[in-house]
Scaffold this motif. Structure first.
Motif: not given
Lengths: 582, 1061
Positions: A227-242, A249-260
């Motif tokens: 879930v955490a690696a998914s686009p909504t949260f694994n992103s520099s911006t959260y779609p719901g607002g600042p 969310g993490f406030g950053s995008a990191d593809v290695t979260r998928w690997a984890t």
């Protein structure tokens, strides 16, 4: 003399309270302490015993206007409107689902913390084997309750010992960040896994079946990582607002979260999967039946016992009228959108021009799961309790009207022309408290689906991705996916497979939230199937199939990607910040 | 049929006993005083102190209906049929006088002494009696004879409007559970709430001097008087039980004299005061179509199209089973149901032995064949002067009750009836019955299932009183009471059946199917039996002192009281009966079909009561009373409380300087202050505890295991609630009793109300905090009672009594978050308890508001406030009052919360009692009303399709919003209630103020010359009615109703008689 009289009178005021244990007796022995932990297990959401569930919040199901999900889909999720008692009531999202509201989850968490604290304080009363196991069980239960908070609220206050009123420093806690909350839960699960005190799995006949296991711990960890690696949260911006506090969310995008996430799923598959301890159950519809409790695919479930502590599930779903009996509330009305996701028997999606799908014969040549799980117009319907087979008609038939006929209105009868029968216990006529089938939170199919998804995102559609997804397909006699899919094509295939395989298992809601597609699928009209004869007077014409827009609420708002903290909880803890967008 | 048989048998039985006893009783009379030949006439004159004749005074033969009134000069003549008689002479403003006469008594002059009779009355107070004139406490009183002719099972429904200070809230009209909730001087505490039920807000009930919460079981025919203790001076003797007021019920006892046998009964008809008018089939479909077309403009898939509706009645005529038309409310619910009562008493005694015995039977049928209530009362008591200074008494009040009801609940059944869609088959032409959305009301009424509760109770007391010769006026008394109470509940469920119609065969075929009534009923049989027992033992030791020294009058009382209570219960249930015999041992043998439970507990209370009164020269009065009370609820060392009260009175009219004020006969001012307590909490909250529960979870083999948990933090300091009450009052009698006035102003502060301070910790704390004695509530108000009695020369007597009670409470301190506390609009603090909060509705959106004409109200129409989902013309518009920043924020949420309605319990209750008599006729009427209360009307009657396409009422239909009827009472039609319109708002609250003719009766007492020929002392026939007319804002439902699924309040018309021998 007078004082003496009063003394004896005070004695006559001594009465015994007999219905409770006290501080001494509760923790005095393993068997007494077990009683406390039994209640902790009972705090698991009792999802089978209530009509509202997570699938109602999605595009898979058209539930009634009675439920919070109806308001949710109307874009109505409000931290502050739950004070009024009339029918309109509050719009609390999942808050009406059993033990899934903010204060109830923290109540469950406190029970786990109390057990851990008190059992530790009274450790000398117990054997170390009992103590080690039970502490890890309580930890797992706590992690599970935190996972509900994490999935729907993101970063939340993290409490790991029972708070006291006098300790005002630790009493008012702020929300931890999304990452801290994830780490808190996965660290607990890692502790359990490293301790290795719990069994990997309990099978049928084991008196401990239903208790927390290492399998459940690893599955929960991998799922939360997915879930955490998914686009909504694994992103520099959260779609719901600042989200300056990084609670959404993490406030950053990191593809290695998928690997984890992929690594955790892989560990599960490697250590225990593939039929060693866990594997796919041979049959895809009897999996949930009471007789196959604890089968090799079950990872984590809530226990039910027929009649004495049974569920009401059968009463909420399935056809409303069976053999003329008004039986169910008809709350599970698969949408045309979901029905269209089921593949053809040849394994192809309906959208594939070569699939052979005929929109005027939509129920011909579909895959096995369709016939086993969906009740469509003309579907044969036979449960064990039924004295005879029934055929369910949802078509509009003026010559021989069926009580299950689609009515486009607000009665219990389907608005989509579909019912479902997945997971229904065939042994019992739908009624209150009869079914003893367990509610499965996680099963091995999810390990495979989760792995395929995470691995595809992390490294692309390699052979292990194909293997995982094809295992699911092969079980239901669908052919392998075609070779050579791009990462994107594989993603679509996995998403569709996941939606079909896990339908009505309360997974879709988190999926549309984490994939950031809720604002697409919940802002368009959903559809039912209108089936009429071209010569309605005597049915001498042909039956035509027309998807009809339901015109039901579909006003999802971006802020709804996470739930708000209830207004009164905010008022009671000034350190809490509201979820972005509310 | 069965019940009627029983009833007839009972009447025969009573009649039989009556004849036997009367013939026995009259035997000596017959021998010695053959009636007519001995008749004699007494002539005389009734005068005042100055010898002036008193016209219109009543001269009556004691114990008989034989009476006459004096002429213009005060003269009278009365014929007596016996050898001797006692004449009772009464005149307004004078004390009653009794004179013995016999044949040969010469003409007599009877001089009456001025004075208001009622003031000389002895009134019952806590642990004793007092002369009303010397009392310094606020008490109100209802005499038993006012309660007799009223068709109420018990007095809870009879006190409102009769006793000043009583405020009631109806709980519906279901037989056996139609008691009103009583409040003395309104709601002054939040009480204890457990599982949404509130306790400890209602008055203590005391029957014959012993604390007994048995108001339900006491037969009104056996009640001598009811006294309501209201201020601190009155309730102080009850210590921890007194703060909510006390209701003292005194039952009838024997008197010296020849035995009097009384026999009476009534029979009546009950019908609901209001029943809604539900929509006809065609109007129902029209409403559905209207809703569909509003929601789907131009839509082509309506459930009922216009042509279908137009041809429906014709189609129904051709094929009523395929096109059904039903009217569930008319076909399921009985509009008329009988009520009857009969009773029999014997009362009499000698100088040394007095006895009383009573037997009563009450039977009330319900609106369904299976609902009803039956009660037998049996009472016997005896007072024996063992020696000139020793009095022994014994009394027993017993009752046997049976409450019957439908299997399930009447509430669910009413719901099923209101929901029933008029185009669904209620009954097929072959007589079988169908369903609507799975509800089959006829299936419920035809089922063999039932609910029965059999209740037995005994109130028994043995007392011994000894006058101590060595000190004049000193006596001691010991009393022992044993009050066993038990009930057995038996609920037998037989699955509800309806018939499912198969239209694919010719002729149609019908197969039985189960109805689960919205899953409130199972498809298998089960039998549940529950036994509940509660035994209370009360020991009381009294020391009484009364003496006068010249102008000093001194009374003293000390009581020690110990109460022990033992309760136990068990219940068992068996599911799945193979053979439908309703006995536990004949059910399934499968242990999974068994369920057992039970428990027990004890309780105790010790109290020491005192009261000391002093009166000087009948002018200055002072009294101190109180109680030192101990209760087991609390921690050792924290169990005892001392609660005192003080009061003063000044009888101004006895002052010399006041003698010249002629029109004032009596004038007293009095005042009291004191403390009393209220037991909130549920006991043992001082202990840290882990309640055990069964069936908590199961593992592996499916065996269930127990669970335990901490429910709430403990509070070792938990204690009682304290009430500080102040009362000042004026009592006056003016113009020789022509006007009686009593006015009280009262004020009370309740402190230590148990509240959970949950909001002081975060919700994440995860545990309910211990309740604290932290709440404070104020309550104040006025009471007024005014009465007049006037007798005219022609014998017409008119008495009018009015009473008025206003009680308004205010929360002074409750736990509240700063968010509401600091907002004057939302603060609970400073407002009446249970004030209703919600949104303020500005009315309904009109079509003009939909500027774009798209059918929706949106920002495009210039409406920029977010309400709840999509909005259309005809939906409710709410006021955007505020937002997080303190200004309107374009969003309706809790920041827009405001006060929208008053609490449900009225702040005002008043009654006007008019009684007149002329010759043998008597007519009385009680008008009763209430004010300052509100009622939520949102439901089946006021919304379209409230639940599952349910039916609606004409109240809604005729007042709904349509484009042609924009200024309407109710919103537009919709297929399912909208989230927007269902919000709690003042749109749905209406005032439930009402004034109703609560009770009226007309009686005729046959002349003495006829009744005596029948060897009767008197014989009265009467007709009486209850809830006859109601005036109020609420036109479509009873203002006292508990909600649309509550059992309707009943209007009752009856006829009855009373006679004595």
């Amino acid at each position: 003399m007078g004082a003496l009289g009063l003394f004896s009178c005070d004695k006559s005021l001594n009465n015994q309270q007999k219905t409770s244990l006290d501080d001494n007796t509760q923790w005095v022995s393993e068997s007494n302490a077990d009683i406390f932990l039994n209640d902790v297990y009972d705090q698991l959401p009792d999802i089978y015993s209530q009509p509202e569930n997570f699938d109602n919040f999605t595009d898979d199901n058209d539930a009634g206007f009675y439920y919070n999900s109806w308001k949710y889909k109307d874009g109505n999720l409000d931290p502050a409107s739950n004070n009024y008692t009339l029918f309109g009531g509050g719009a609390t999202g999942i808050g009406t689902i059993s033990r899934c509201n903010w204060p109830a989850i923290y109540t469950s968490i406190r029970k786990c913390n109390t057990f851990i604290q008190q059992a530790t304080a009274h450790k000398s009363n117990y054997s170390s084997a009992w103590f080690n196991k039970r502490i890890d069980e309580a930890r797992f239960n706590r992690a599970f309750h935190y996972s509900i908070l994490f999935l729907y609220w993101g970063g939340v206050p993290l409490i790991s010992t029972p708070q006291t009123r006098t300790d005002t420093v630790s009493l008012f806690l702020k929300r931890s960040t999304y990452a801290e909350t994830l780490n808190f839960i996965t660290a607990t699960l890692d502790t359990i896994l490293n301790n290795n005190y719990l069994a990997v799995k309990y099978s049928k006949g084991n008196p401990d079946a239903g208790r927390a296991t290492l399998g459940a711990a690893l599955m929960l960890k991998a799922y939360l990582q997915l879930v955490a690696a998914s686009p909504t949260f694994n992103s520099s911006t959260y779609p719901g607002g600042p989200d300056p506090n990084h609670i959404a969310g993490f406030g950053s995008a990191d593809v290695t979260r998928w690997a984890t996430a992929a690594a955790s799923f892989k560990k599960f598959m490697d250590d225990w999967g593939g039929g060693q301890t866990y594997g796919l159950f041979s049959e895809d519809s009897t999996f949930w039946y009471e007789d196959y409790k604890y089968n090799q695919e079950v990872i984590w479930d809530r226990q039910y016992v027929s009649n004495v502590k049974g569920s009401n599930y059968e009463q909420y779903g399935g056809p409303v009228y069976v053999l003329g009996n008004y039986l169910t509330w008809g709350n599970y009305n698969p949408t045309q959108e979901l029905v269209d996701q089921f593949f053809m028997a040849n394994g192809k999606p309906l959208t594939d021009p070569s699939s052979g799908y005929d929109p005027q014969h939509p129920y011909v040549g579909r895959e096995r799961r369709f016939y086993k799980w969906i009740v469509y117009d003309g579907a044969p319907y036979k449960m064990d309790w039924m004295p005879a087979q029934d055929t369910i008609y949802t078509r509009i038939d003026q010559v021989r009207p069926s009580p299950n006929q689609i009515d486009f209105a607000s009665t219990d009868v389907s608005n989509t022309a579909y019912y479902f029968k997945k997971k229904l216990n065939p042994k019992y006529r739908p009624a209150t408290g009869l079914s003893g089938a367990n509610y499965v939170f996680f099963r091995y199919a999810e390990v495979l689906l989760g792995y395929a998804e995470a691995q595809n995102e992390a490294v692309g559609p390699d052979a292990s991705v194909y293997n995982a997804i094809n295992a699911i397909r092969n079980r239901v006699s669908l052919p392998d996916l075609p070779a050579g899919l791009t990462q994107s094509q594989m993603r679509d295939a996995i998403h569709q497979e996941r939606r079909v395989e896990l339908c009505f298992e309360n997974k879709r809601f988190v999926d549309i939230l984490r994939w950031k597609i809720a604002d697409q699928v919940l802002t368009v009209d959903l559809h039912g199937m209108k089936i009429v004869n071209t010569v309605p007077g005597d049915n001498s014409g042909v039956w035509t199939y027309t998807p009809v827009a339901l015109n039901h609420p579909h006003g999802f708002k971006m802020k709804q990607y996470l739930h708000p903290i209830p207004q009164d909880a905010l008022a009671q803890n000034p350190k809490l910040v509201q979820t972005p967008g509310y | 049929m069965k019940r009627i048989d029983c009833h007839i048998k009972l009447w025969f039985f009573l009649a039989f006993i009556m004849c036997r006893i009367t013939s026995f009783a009259n035997d000596p009379g017959d021998r010695n005083h053959p009636a007519s030949p001995l008749a004699f006439t007494v002539n005389g004159r009734v005068v005042d102190g100055k010898g002036n004749g008193l016209p219109g005074a009543t001269v009556m033969q004691k114990g008989y209906s034989n009476a006459t009134t004096t002429g213009a000069d005060g003269s009278f003549g009365i014929t007596i049929q016996q050898k001797s008689a006692v004449l009772v002479v009464s005149y307004v403003g004078f004390q009653v006088k009794e004179i013995s006469v016999r044949a040969g008594t010469p003409d007599i002059t009877i001089e009456l002494t001025p004075g208001a009779n009622s003031l000389e009355d002895i009134i019952v107070v806590g642990y004793g009696t007092q002369r009303k004139v010397l009392s310094t406490a606020a008490v109100s009183r209802v005499k038993g004879d006012q309660l007799v002719a009223v068709p109420d099972a018990n007095i809870s429904n009879s006190l409102a409007g009769r006793a000043t200070g009583i405020i009631t809230r109806s709980t519906g009209g279901r037989p056996g559970s139609d008691n009103s909730t009583l409040y003395v001087r309104g709601v002054a505490t939040m009480g204890t709430t457990v599982n949404n039920v509130t306790y400890n807000t209602t008055p203590l009930i005391v029957v014959d001097g012993v604390i007994r919460n048995n108001i339900n079981e006491v037969d009104p025919n056996n009640i001598e008087s009811v006294t309501v203790l209201k201020d601190a001076a009155a309730v102080a003797p009850y210590g921890l039980g007194g703060a909510n007021g006390v209701i003292l019920i005194t039952t009838k006892r024997g008197n010296s004299g020849a035995p009097t046998l009384s026999f009476g009964g009534y029979r009546g008809d009950q019908q609901p005061t209001y029943l809604p008018k539900m929509l006809s089939a065609v109007d129902y479909m029209k409403l559905k179509l209207e809703a569909y077309l509003t929601e789907n403009p131009g839509g082509t898939n309506p459930t009922y199209s216009q042509p279908y509706i137009d041809s429906y009645v014709q189609n129904h005529a051709k094929n009523p089973d395929l096109y059904p038309i039903s009217d569930a409310l008319n076909d399921v619910v009985k509009k008329h149901s009988p009520i009857y009562q009969s009773n029999f008493q014997v009362r009499g005694g000698s100088q040394n032995v007095k006895y009383y015995a009573g037997l009563g039977y009450f039977n009330q049928s319900g609106m369904f064949d299976k609902s009803g209530y039956e009660r037998y009362n049996y009472n016997v008591n005896m007072d024996v002067n063992i020696t000139p200074t020793t009095l022994a008494s014994f009394s027993l009040n017993g009752s046997v009750q049976k409450t019957s009801d439908v299997d399930g609940s009447t509430g669910q059944l009413f719901r099923g009836v209101y929901k029933f869609i008029p185009v669904a088959p209620l009954k097929f032409t072959n007589g079988l019955w169908g369903e609507s959305s799975g509800n089959a009301p006829l299936g419920v009424t035809h089922s063999d299932g039932y609910f029965h509760q059999y209740t037995n109770n005994w109130l028994s007391t043995i007392a011994l009183e000894q006058k101590l010769p060595f000190i004049k006026g000193l006596s001691v008394k010991g009393a022992f009471s044993y009050d066993p109470y038990n009930y057995v509940q038996k609920q037998w469920h037989v699955p509800f059946i309806y018939w499912s119609q198969n239209t694919t065969t010719t002729p149609y075929t019908y197969t039985p199917a189960f109805s689960t009534q919205e899953s409130s009923a199972t498809t298998y049989t089960w039998l549940n039996e529950q036994y509940w027992q509660n035994n209370t033992i009360t020991w009381q030791g009294y020391i009484n002192y009364h003496n006068t020294f010249g102008k000093h009058d001194i009374t003293g009382l000390a009581v020690a009281e110990l109460r022990n209570n033992k309760q136990m219960d068990f219940r068992s249930r068996v599911n799945n009966f193979a053979v439908n015999i309703d006995e536990l041992s004949l059910g399934s043998s499968n242990r999974n079909d068994f369920d057992l439970g039970g428990g027990s507990g004890t309780g105790s209370q010790v109290g020491y009561v005192y009261r000391a009164s002093y009166a000087y020269d009948k002018r200055f009065l002072a009294e101190a009373s109180g109680r030192y009370d101990g209760h087991y609820y609390f921690a050792p060392g924290k169990r005892w409380v001392y609660l005192p009260a003080f009061s003063l009175g000044w009888i101004i009219s006895n002052e010399k300087f006041f003698k010249s004020v002629n029109f004032v006969d009596y004038l007293k001012v009095r005042g009291s202050w004191g403390e009393s307590g209220n037991l909130t909490s549920t006991g043992f909250q001082y202990l840290n505890s882990y309640p055990l529960r069964g069936n908590a979870y199961s593992f592996g083999d499916g065996a269930l295991v127990q669970g335990s948990y901490v429910q709430i933090e403990n509070n070792p300091n938990i204690t009682w609630e304290i009430s500080k009450k102040t009362d000042v009052a004026v009592e006056a009698n003016l113009w020789k009793g022509l006007l009686r006035v009593e006015a009280d102003y009262f004020r009370e502060r309740r402190t230590g109300m148990l509240l959970s301070p949950n909001i002081v910790v975060p919700q994440e704390y995860g545990l309910q905090l211990a309740q604290q004695n932290a709440g404070i509530m104020d309550n104040h108000g006025i009471e007024l009672s005014i009465g007049t009695t006037r007798r005219f020369n022609n014998g017409l007597q008119v008495a009018i009594d009015g009473n008025f009670t206003y009680a308004n409470n205010k929360l002074i301190q409750v736990y509240e978050t700063p968010v509401t506390r600091n907002n004057p609009r939302r603060s609970r603090t400073g407002r009446a308890y249970n004030t209703v909060f919600g949104y303020h509705a500005l009315g309904l959106f009109t079509t003009a508001d939909d500027k774009t004409g798209d059918g929706f109200i949106t920002a495009a129409d210039g409406y920029n406030v977010t309400q709840f989902g999509t909005l259309r013309p005809g939906d409710i518009k709410y006021a955007d009052i505020s937002g997080p920043a303190g200004v309107p924020d374009g969003k309706i949420d809790s920041y827009d919360e405001t006060v929208i309605a008053r609490p449900q319990i009225p702040a005002i209750i008043y009654g006007i009692n008019v009684s007149t008599s002329w010759k043998g006729f008597d007519l009385s009427a009680l008008f009763q009303g209430s004010g300052m209360s509100s009622f939520n009307v949102y439901g089946f009657m006021t919304v379209a399709g409230f639940n599952n396409n349910s039916n609606s009422s004409y109240e809604y239909y005729n007042n709904r919003w349509t484009p042609d009827h924009q200024n309407s009472k109710y919103p537009r039609a919709y297929s399912a209630p909208t989230n927007n319109n269902g919000q709690g708002s003042d749109f749905w609250y209406v005032s439930s103020s009402y004034l109703r003719l609560k009770n009226a009766s007309l009686g005729y007492t046959i002349p003495s010359r006829i009744s005596s020929r029948l060897r009767m002392k008197n014989f009265r026939l009467y007709v009486s009615g209850q809830n006859l007319f109601t005036f109020g804002k609420l036109k479509f439902t009873d203002p006292e109703t508990t909600g649309e699924q509550g059992y309707p309040v009943q209007k009752i018309l009856l006829a009855g008689f009373t006679t004595s021998f």
